[in-house]
Design a protein around this motif. Sequence first.
Motif, PDB file in Angstrom:
ATOM      1  N   SER A  74       3.210  36.578   7.947  1.00 19.07           N
ATOM      2  CA  SER A  74       1.954  36.989   7.324  1.00 19.07           C
ATOM      3  C   SER A  74       0.767  36.350   8.047  1.00 19.07           C
ATOM      4  O   SER A  74       0.823  35.187   8.445  1.00 19.07           O
ATOM      5  N   LYS A  75      -0.309  37.121   8.214  1.00 15.74           N
ATOM      6  CA  LYS A  75      -1.460  36.629   8.959  1.00 15.74           C
ATOM      7  C   LYS A  75      -2.663  36.317   8.074  1.00 15.74           C
ATOM      8  O   LYS A  75      -3.700  35.877   8.566  1.00 15.74           O
ATOM      9  N   THR A 131      -0.168  33.332   1.861  1.00 16.03           N
ATOM     10  CA  THR A 131       1.120  33.252   2.559  1.00 16.03           C
ATOM     11  C   THR A 131       0.961  33.237   4.083  1.00 16.03           C
ATOM     12  O   THR A 131       1.940  33.423   4.806  1.00 16.03           O
ATOM     13  N   LYS A 132      -0.240  33.028   4.570  1.00 15.04           N
ATOM     14  CA  LYS A 132      -0.489  33.017   6.006  1.00 15.04           C
ATOM     15  C   LYS A 132       0.439  32.011   6.701  1.00 15.04           C
ATOM     16  O   LYS A 132       0.563  30.869   6.274  1.00 15.04           O
ATOM     17  N   LYS A 155       6.844  37.279   5.676  1.00 16.96           N
ATOM     18  CA  LYS A 155       6.402  38.297   4.741  1.00 16.96           C
ATOM     19  C   LYS A 155       7.439  38.476   3.639  1.00 16.96           C
ATOM     20  O   LYS A 155       8.627  38.211   3.841  1.00 16.96           O
TER      21      LYS A 155
END
Length: 276
Positions: free
Chosen positions: A77-78, A82-83, A87
């Motif tokens: 994830s970016k 949740t970065k 994912k």
Amino acid sequence: MKELTQENYYQDKEYLSYSRMKQFLKCPARALAVEGGAWIESRDETPLLLGNYVHSYFESQEAHEAFLKENGDKLISKAGKTKGQLKKEFLIGDSMIASLKDDPSFNRLYHGSSTENVEKEMIVYGEIEGVPFKGKLDSVNLTQGYFADLKTMKSIYDMEWNAELRRKVPTAVNNILGFGYHSQLAIYRDLLKQMTGDEFRPIIVAVSKEEVPDKEVIRIDEEWLEEGLEEVKETIKEVWDVIQRKVEPIACGHCDYCRSQKKLNSIVTLNNLIGD
């Protein structure tokens, strides 16, 4: 025949693979258009990425790190809270890995003992009905004479309807027969014998994508292996003739590629549709 290596395996088109063959069996016209660059496939990559995420972990630490480096933008994830984390759709992969990595029986089966010769991602190749064929095996125990294929499945024991058997069966049955794993493993066994002169026992290690993953070691009965190999032998020459441009590909008429080429030049009746 051309020698296959880890570096040229996936680029090679001189050999037929089972996954490639399946695409031509679904729709020869579409498969040929994809290979020729005239049609770009549009599909959800998540199941393939998830399967490769789990597979690469058990191949080796180096293979897993290489897979993450190559596919990190699709897995990680970016943005948001949740970065930098996996994912949501790939988190189950960690649960599947955890369910297997500390299982003593799995480790003995898949990795073998220190005194056994076990090869991961072993390339096999030879001929089936005169057609050059190749495959890549997850784990081959050359000492004990078996090979194990790791398969990720939606479930193993949930019950589903099977139209061919005309009854409900565990999901694993539909998965194995629906994706033709009995044919795939029969081919691999045949190619292994061509290369080594020895008979090998094919085994599936199934792990489910459920919140709490299930797992099972499944042996494909001999009659299913024989039937699977016979099915391949009955169709392989037709597929190869299309690939070699010896015959024109037949369009299935219903896939995305065929729909894109469709022209309204005929009328179908209700009975036609019922018959289809």
